[in-house]
Scaffold this motif. Sequence first.
Motif, short mmCIF file in Angstrom:
data_model
loop_
_atom_site.label_atom_id
_atom_site.label_comp_id
_atom_site.label_asym_id
_atom_site.label_seq_id
_atom_site.Cartn_x
_atom_site.Cartn_y
_atom_site.Cartn_z
N ILE A 35 -11.34 9.83 -2.30
CA ILE A 35 -11.11 9.88 -3.74
C ILE A 35 -9.60 9.86 -4.04
N GLN A 36 -8.85 10.64 -3.23
CA GLN A 36 -7.41 10.74 -3.41
C GLN A 36 -6.71 9.40 -3.21
N LEU A 37 -7.20 8.64 -2.22
CA LEU A 37 -6.60 7.34 -1.93
C LEU A 37 -6.89 6.32 -3.01
N PHE A 38 -8.13 6.32 -3.49
CA PHE A 38 -8.54 5.27 -4.42
C PHE A 38 -8.09 5.52 -5.86
N ILE A 39 -7.65 6.76 -6.14
CA ILE A 39 -7.13 7.01 -7.49
C ILE A 39 -5.88 6.17 -7.76
N PRO A 40 -4.83 6.21 -6.88
CA PRO A 40 -3.69 5.33 -7.13
C PRO A 40 -4.03 3.86 -6.95
N LEU A 41 -4.94 3.56 -6.01
CA LEU A 41 -5.33 2.17 -5.80
C LEU A 41 -6.08 1.61 -7.01
N ASN A 42 -6.75 2.49 -7.72
CA ASN A 42 -7.52 2.06 -8.89
C ASN A 42 -6.63 1.40 -9.94
N ALA A 43 -5.36 1.81 -9.94
CA ALA A 43 -4.41 1.24 -10.91
C ALA A 43 -3.64 0.07 -10.31
N LEU A 44 -4.01 -0.34 -9.09
CA LEU A 44 -3.23 -1.37 -8.41
C LEU A 44 -3.21 -2.68 -9.20
N GLY A 45 -4.36 -3.09 -9.71
CA GLY A 45 -4.41 -4.33 -10.47
C GLY A 45 -3.47 -4.29 -11.66
N PHE A 46 -3.52 -3.15 -12.39
CA PHE A 46 -2.63 -2.97 -13.54
C PHE A 46 -1.17 -2.98 -13.09
N VAL A 47 -0.88 -2.20 -12.03
CA VAL A 47 0.50 -2.08 -11.57
C VAL A 47 1.03 -3.44 -11.08
N TYR A 48 0.22 -4.15 -10.30
CA TYR A 48 0.66 -5.44 -9.78
C TYR A 48 0.90 -6.42 -10.93
N ARG A 49 -0.04 -6.45 -11.89
CA ARG A 49 0.12 -7.36 -13.03
C ARG A 49 1.37 -7.00 -13.83
N GLU A 50 1.55 -5.69 -14.06
CA GLU A 50 2.70 -5.27 -14.87
C GLU A 50 4.02 -5.51 -14.14
N ILE A 51 4.00 -5.30 -12.82
CA ILE A 51 5.23 -5.59 -12.06
C ILE A 51 5.53 -7.08 -12.11
N ARG A 52 4.47 -7.87 -11.97
CA ARG A 52 4.64 -9.32 -12.04
C ARG A 52 5.17 -9.74 -13.42
N GLN A 53 4.58 -9.17 -14.47
CA GLN A 53 5.02 -9.50 -15.82
C GLN A 53 6.42 -8.95 -16.08
N ALA A 54 6.68 -7.74 -15.54
CA ALA A 54 8.01 -7.16 -15.71
C ALA A 54 9.07 -8.05 -15.04
N LEU A 55 8.71 -8.62 -13.89
CA LEU A 55 9.64 -9.53 -13.21
C LEU A 55 9.93 -10.76 -14.08
N VAL A 56 8.88 -11.29 -14.72
CA VAL A 56 9.07 -12.45 -15.60
C VAL A 56 9.95 -12.05 -16.79
N ASN A 57 9.70 -10.86 -17.36
CA ASN A 57 10.49 -10.41 -18.50
C ASN A 57 11.95 -10.17 -18.11
N VAL A 58 12.15 -9.57 -16.92
CA VAL A 58 13.51 -9.33 -16.44
C VAL A 58 14.18 -10.66 -16.12
N GLU A 59 13.41 -11.60 -15.56
CA GLU A 59 13.95 -12.93 -15.28
C GLU A 59 14.42 -13.60 -16.57
N ARG A 60 13.64 -13.42 -17.63
CA ARG A 60 14.03 -13.99 -18.92
C ARG A 60 15.31 -13.31 -19.43
N LEU A 61 15.39 -11.99 -19.24
CA LEU A 61 16.57 -11.25 -19.68
C LEU A 61 17.80 -11.68 -18.90
N PHE A 62 17.67 -11.76 -17.57
CA PHE A 62 18.79 -12.21 -16.76
C PHE A 62 19.09 -13.69 -17.02
N GLY A 63 18.05 -14.43 -17.47
CA GLY A 63 18.26 -15.82 -17.85
C GLY A 63 19.19 -15.93 -19.04
#
Length: 595
Positions: free
Chosen positions: A304-332
């Motif tokens: 249970i302890q392991l899958f609680i943080p993993l449960n948000a993995l999809g959200f975290v990965y998507r948000e990190i990916r989107q954050a990278l695009v947003n930061v790329e736009r900012l640095f652009g």
Amino acid sequence: MRSFSDHDYPANHKPDWSLIARLWPYLLEYRGRVMLALVLLVLAKLATVATPVALKYIVDYLDQTQPGSVLLWIPVALVIAYGLLRFGATLFAELRDAVFARVAERAMRRISLKVFEHLHQRELAYHLDRKTGGLARDIERGTNGISFLLRFTLFNIVPTILEILMVAVILLVVFSAGYVVAILAAVVVYVVFSVKVTEWRTRFVREANARDNESNTRAVDSLLNYETVKYFNNETHEARLYDEDLRRWEGARLKNRLSLAFLNTGQALIIGLALIGLMTMAVRQVAAGDITLGDLTMINAYLIQLFIPLNALGFVYREIRQALVNVERLFGLLGDQPAIVDAPGARPLRIGPGELTFEHVHFAYRPDRPILTDVSFSIPAGHTVAVVGPSGAGKSTLARLLFRFFDVDRGCIRVDGQDIRQLTQDSLRTAIGVVPQDTVLFNDTLYRNLAYGRPDATETEVHEAARLANLEGFIHSLPDGYDTRVGERGLKLSGGEKQRVAIARVILKNPPLLVLDEATSSLDSLSEQAILGALREVSRQRTTLVIAHRLSTIREADTILVLVAGRIVESGDHQSLLARNGEYARMWHQQHQAS
């Protein structure tokens, strides 16, 4: 010149993960805080991993001790230890966030300021093409993306990996490799599924952001042009266009929500199957007497302890990916260098008598549409030269070139013999005061808008500038006087009042060179005469370039230049030009007949 939009990044755009490395310099500013945060992170994970161990010993002690022979202090001590470990995990995590907060916020502040300063350094052409609403969203998302990357990379991805490794080691030492293999297999399947589905649904997230930018740009543009909307009774038309943008945004958001539901359901299914498989293995071993009931409890707690943080993995990965695009736009935004920059070795303007010279100036906004062709004239120190001509002749372009909003294509402009392209922009612009044709004010008090000409001016100096600009009577008639707020872009003031504020600003700035670009175009005849008197007094000891439409306002100029289709066709004073009976005389008689 390039401006960014969501369409610059197609759905299959791969974010630049190397951008994370560009954030490290901002972390190094608080190196000690980062190290302390990492130590607290490890302590939080050690407490988290130790919690199921304490739970195992509580269950085993109560299960293996005969009723009536239980020493109460032992389970109580274990329960206290269990509670302290859970509290410690939370405490260390909160302390970690508190310690790291200054780092993340300072990074956002530094980068936001850097982008803000960079945008002010961009050339006028960039700002004429930009979409303010979309640009504001890009900056907002980019700075938030930086905070997200810093926090979640350090405090979600890294801790989860650390916890998986710790649990794997404990299960391998205490139980068997079968549990480790099963857990790692479940984690791999979970991660692969989350990443693949997130990659698939990123297009919906990006589309939603694009539609959000469009609707926000539409709303900001419409509200900034409130008066124009009212003039043409187009409120319904604007609402229909805005609703159409919102309809597309709604559709994109719906796809985003449905794809998120699919992701969450798939993740829950993988977790459920993993729990069934691993708990079946544990139950069989308990039944066989190979492990205790406490071991079963510990395994369940770890899962249970392991899958609680993993449960948000999809959200975290998507948000990190989107954050990278947003930061790329900012640095652009930072990556696009200004078209107008100081030349290598540029020196400050050496203020002399104030002679201004245009030498064989050629300029075009576009190669196929020349604006100025071989324009040459000189304004002796302390003299006033007026430029007149039909609309589109290139009069205002002269002021833009002098102020270095654009650079000449050929020829040069000199101030006291110094080519302005070899001077620092700051020193050049400090020496020039401009009263523009269209004055836009900040949504602030009248006093602050006046003081903008020289922010360090005293209150007495601001009041004197207002008096010279014939504003004092108007200001005293207002209930709040100088504290009156002028509204967005100065909409609460009339055109003439705004122009007088612009004149007061220039009086306050007190520059050696003046550019008056249709400075009295929005004034009535009575105010115009009062302002002309003030301007004559201000420009008496200054080199002044006047761009005028009303010829009556420039009769006293030392020299009048007639500009037609980008060329100077006549020059002289008022009387000599009338006597020549050429273009100037034709314009003069035409205006007098119209009046």
